[in-house]
Design an enzyme around this catalytic site. Sequence first.
Site, PDB file in Angstrom:
ATOM      1  N   PHE A  59       0.847  -1.189   0.000  1.00 54.25           N
ATOM      2  CA  PHE A  59       0.000   0.000   0.000  1.00 54.25           C
ATOM      3  C   PHE A  59       0.887   1.246   0.000  1.00 54.25           C
ATOM      4  O   PHE A  59       1.930   1.269   0.660  1.00 54.25           O
ATOM      5  CB  PHE A  59      -0.904  -0.014   1.235  1.00 54.25           C
ATOM      6  CG  PHE A  59      -1.996   1.000   1.216  1.00 54.25           C
ATOM      7  CD1 PHE A  59      -3.081   0.846   0.363  1.00 54.25           C
ATOM      8  CD2 PHE A  59      -1.950   2.106   2.045  1.00 54.25           C
ATOM      9  CE1 PHE A  59      -4.107   1.789   0.329  1.00 54.25           C
ATOM     10  CE2 PHE A  59      -2.968   3.052   2.017  1.00 54.25           C
ATOM     11  CZ  PHE A  59      -4.040   2.895   1.158  1.00 54.25           C
ATOM     12  N   ASP A 111       2.083  -5.998   8.058  1.00 55.91           N
ATOM     13  CA  ASP A 111       0.861  -5.217   7.874  1.00 55.91           C
ATOM     14  C   ASP A 111      -0.282  -6.219   7.717  1.00 55.91           C
ATOM     15  O   ASP A 111      -0.348  -6.956   6.739  1.00 55.91           O
ATOM     16  CB  ASP A 111       0.989  -4.336   6.633  1.00 55.91           C
ATOM     17  CG  ASP A 111      -0.240  -3.466   6.383  1.00 55.91           C
ATOM     18  OD1 ASP A 111      -1.345  -3.851   6.816  1.00 55.91           O
ATOM     19  OD2 ASP A 111      -0.110  -2.428   5.716  1.00 55.91           O
ATOM     20  N   TYR A 141     -11.122  -1.163  10.715  1.00 60.07           N
ATOM     21  CA  TYR A 141     -12.362  -0.753  10.051  1.00 60.07           C
ATOM     22  C   TYR A 141     -12.743  -1.647   8.881  1.00 60.07           C
ATOM     23  O   TYR A 141     -13.770  -1.415   8.241  1.00 60.07           O
ATOM     24  CB  TYR A 141     -12.284   0.706   9.591  1.00 60.07           C
ATOM     25  CG  TYR A 141     -10.999   1.120   8.920  1.00 60.07           C
ATOM     26  CD1 TYR A 141     -10.723   0.778   7.603  1.00 60.07           C
ATOM     27  CD2 TYR A 141     -10.073   1.895   9.613  1.00 60.07           C
ATOM     28  CE1 TYR A 141      -9.543   1.169   6.997  1.00 60.07           C
ATOM     29  CE2 TYR A 141      -8.892   2.297   9.019  1.00 60.07           C
ATOM     30  CZ  TYR A 141      -8.629   1.930   7.698  1.00 60.07           C
ATOM     31  OH  TYR A 141      -7.466   2.322   7.101  1.00 60.07           O
ATOM     32  N   LYS A 142     -11.954  -2.653   8.582  1.00 65.12           N
ATOM     33  CA  LYS A 142     -12.314  -3.582   7.507  1.00 65.12           C
ATOM     34  C   LYS A 142     -13.101  -4.746   8.096  1.00 65.12           C
ATOM     35  O   LYS A 142     -14.265  -4.605   8.447  1.00 65.12           O
ATOM     36  CB  LYS A 142     -11.054  -4.049   6.784  1.00 65.12           C
ATOM     37  CG  LYS A 142     -10.231  -2.923   6.159  1.00 65.12           C
ATOM     38  CD  LYS A 142      -9.022  -3.464   5.422  1.00 65.12           C
ATOM     39  CE  LYS A 142      -8.067  -2.357   4.998  1.00 65.12           C
ATOM     40  NZ  LYS A 142      -8.648  -1.398   4.049  1.00 65.12           N
ATOM     41  N   ARG A 153     -12.083  -4.482  -7.359  1.00 68.24           N
ATOM     42  CA  ARG A 153     -11.972  -5.358  -6.192  1.00 68.24           C
ATOM     43  C   ARG A 153     -13.352  -5.663  -5.634  1.00 68.24           C
ATOM     44  O   ARG A 153     -14.200  -4.778  -5.501  1.00 68.24           O
ATOM     45  CB  ARG A 153     -11.133  -4.706  -5.099  1.00 68.24           C
ATOM     46  CG  ARG A 153      -9.704  -4.384  -5.491  1.00 68.24           C
ATOM     47  CD  ARG A 153      -8.879  -4.020  -4.260  1.00 68.24           C
ATOM     48  NE  ARG A 153      -9.531  -3.028  -3.411  1.00 68.24           N
ATOM     49  CZ  ARG A 153      -9.043  -2.617  -2.230  1.00 68.24           C
ATOM     50  NH1 ARG A 153      -7.924  -3.126  -1.779  1.00 68.24           N
ATOM     51  NH2 ARG A 153      -9.675  -1.702  -1.522  1.00 68.24           N
TER      52      ARG A 153
END
Length: 397
Positions: A129, A196, A221-222, A366
Amino acid sequence: MTDLHPLRERAASLDAADPLAALRAEFVLDPDVVAYLDGNSLGRLPVRTQERLATFVRDEWGGRLIRGWSEGWVDLPVVVGDEVGVLVGATAGQTVVADSTSVCLAKALHAAVSLVPGRDRLVVSTADFPTDRYLARRVAEGRGLELMEVDDVAAAIDDRTAVALVSHVDYRTGALLDLPGLTAQVHAAGAVVVWDLCHSAGVVPIDLDAAGVDLAVGCTYKYLNGGPGSPAFLYAASRHHARLEQPLPGWWSADDLFAMADEYRPAPGIRRMLTGTPPVAGLLAVQQGVSLATEAGVPAARAKSEALTAFCIEVLDELGLEVVTPRDPAQRGSHVTVRLHDARAVAERLTDRGVVPDFREPDLLRLGLAPLTTSFGELLDGLTVLAEVLDQVGPVG
């Protein structure tokens, strides 16, 4: 257009046999959304979070004011951290929840570099990322290290490597790396590793302690459904605590929180990785999302994730689309990515039709499948709309 109707009965059978199906009722489901396929960016809102935050605002913040700190708030970063730790294989006292993912990652990288004096390379993947790479560059610059941005982290590890920063799941393709194996390789070279876990926490079995991981960070938050911008978690193995140095010392990481001492002395354990006043409302929201993930159990979530992604890939094959996510379930996370000529435009059309996906430039669509909230029927509904959109826009290759 490919007819997906014959798959409707199988999707219904898969939902009927799904041991996690009842958990959908624990979340707020927007009736205007045909299919929410972006759980790898932001998880749905748990009903219990609505209730807990309402109680907090009314009775704790509203009713107790500053007394709330001595009545439990002050311990939340570690308490909730230990609860997250259960999901990632960390025993108590090694995980805290506070700050953003980026801040936690910066702290972890600085701390990791301090553990390996005398080495001069920081290795990061070109596929990571952007924030991971931005921070790695800045840490390398500030600590006098050579930054190596490489396609294959495993192949780049050598006796000059101080730290390797690795993403467990590729945020674009969904490819899943071998966390225990790569950790062992990094350690064999005398280096330390920072993982990560943003795209794996809660949906991929992880045992940080057993794998001997040094440090790890992840968002909440995922798949942990902590809410937009909810605070991240930071794990540091207890064997390193006495030597951990981080770049943002603050009163919350001091050995005596309320001493207000002129000289900074870090707390003896994982609290030394904190900085300032934690976001209480955010921590309470994370706690509710984590409780649901714990009740479901990561093994059950992983089993459903594998089934969802397999079904998704099967349907995408029927549509003749290019799937870039690994087909071996052991090598993928919980999102499936397809390559389309104009992924952004397709994503916008899908959203207009009530199907919420995600895209990554220049040509990746995605589909994030959250096992606690995504049903097979919902997934098929979304892919049916995708087929219709693609039929309207023409060739996508």
